[in-house]
Design an enzyme around this catalytic site. Structure first.
Site: not given
Length: 318
Positions: A90, A191, A266
């Site tokens: 994306n 992250k 993910k």
């Protein structure tokens, strides 16, 4: 009593300050992006936005944002753009596609990507943006939908240090903590590391709570003991996976909302691939990845990742 003239004066000054804020572009108005964009509006920034889902755009229009058709249209109208997208493909499409940001980007534009994606994709986007005279920074978030609504997110920022202050101005409208991590890709790295630990901690908490319950302990009592002992962690004291132990968390609402199991799988996939490329041993991270992938195939994909507790209970045939 406040002098009426002073009231008008302060109103004039605040409206002048608001008017001086230049538009901010926002692309990706999902569960996270929508409340983030609304917090920019609340802070007086005009927002120019787009999303593939018209209903998300309509909601933002009602809130006072200007809606355009494509990411390229956003780039034409704003020189500071934030993107919040589900995955690496994306991001690549929104930046480099036929109607992408980089088709119409102005020189000097600041591009901030808050998606959680592969650090290598962030680095690629930064190189491509630089060729167009723009600056790309990665700024993934921690905190979930609740923190997004309350502007209490944590942003982990990677990019040129001299651009950090400009990014910080916008990010502080949407988050309580903004941390500069280093060059492009380091925000994603921070992250990924955080979420790997979060996944491992949640599995450990679910296993522990389940064992304690089977040994005859009351779940609320067990949580209380853990949270005043050395086993305490975020999953035990803030986000407990056992229904009935805490209010206001997904386990109290049939694991609806929160951070989906698919998303955790993910992120653990990124941890796995980066661990392979850096030759870092992550035995528990790898196991966590497999557990959450199995959960996705067993009907837990759209439930919060704390549903690992329910998954373990099912596995034992209860």
């Amino acid at each position: 009593k406040v002098h009426p003239h002073r009231c008008w004066k302060s109103l004039y000054l605040s409206s002048r300050t608001m008017a001086s804020k230049t538009p901010v572009g926002f692309i990706g108005l999902g569960n996270m992006g929508s409340p983030m964009a609304k917090n920019l509006l609340k802070n007086g920034y005009p927002v120019i936005c787009t999303d593939v889902f018209p209903e998300s755009c309509n909601e933002m229009q009602v809130s006072g944002a200007q809606v355009v058709d494509t990411p390229a249209d956003v780039a034409e109208k704003a020189d500071r753009i934030i993107t919040m997208l589900p995955s690496s493909p994306n991001v690549i499409d929104v930046y480099t596609g036929n109607n992408g940001i980089l088709k119409k980007v102005k020189k000097g534009t600041l591009l901030i990507d808050s998606s959680t994606i592969d650090p290598y994709v962030s680095k690629e986007m930064a190189v491509t943006a630089e060729k167009m005279g723009a600056v790309f920074m990665d700024a993934p978030v921690s905190g979930g939908v609740g923190a997004a609504s309350l502007a209490k997110l944590t942003f982990m920022v990677g990019g040129p240090e001299e651009e950090y202050t400009a990014a910080q101005e916008l990010l502080t409208c949407m988050g309580a903590n903004v941390v500069y991590c280093g060059l492009v890709g380091t925000g994603q790295a921070a992250k990924i590391c955080n979420n790997m630990l979060l996944a491992i901690g949640m599995i450990g908490t679910a296993e522990t709570m389940n064992l304690g319950i089977r040994l005859g302990l009351d779940p609320k009592l067990l949580a209380q003991v853990l949270n005043m002992s050395s086993g305490r962690c975020w999953s035990s004291d803030t986000y407990n996976p056992v229904p009935g132990v805490m209010e206001g968390v997904p386990s109290a609402n049939n694991y609806q909302g929160g951070f989906g199991t698919t998303l955790m799988a993910k992120d653990l996939g990124f941890a796995q691939s980066t661990a392979t490329s850096t030759r870092s041993p992550i035995p528990l991270g790898s196991m966590a990845h497999q557990i959450f992938r199995v959960m996705c195939s067993r009907g837990y994909a759209n439930k919060d990742f704390s549903s690992i507790f329910q998954f373990l209970r099912e596995e034992e045939g209860q």
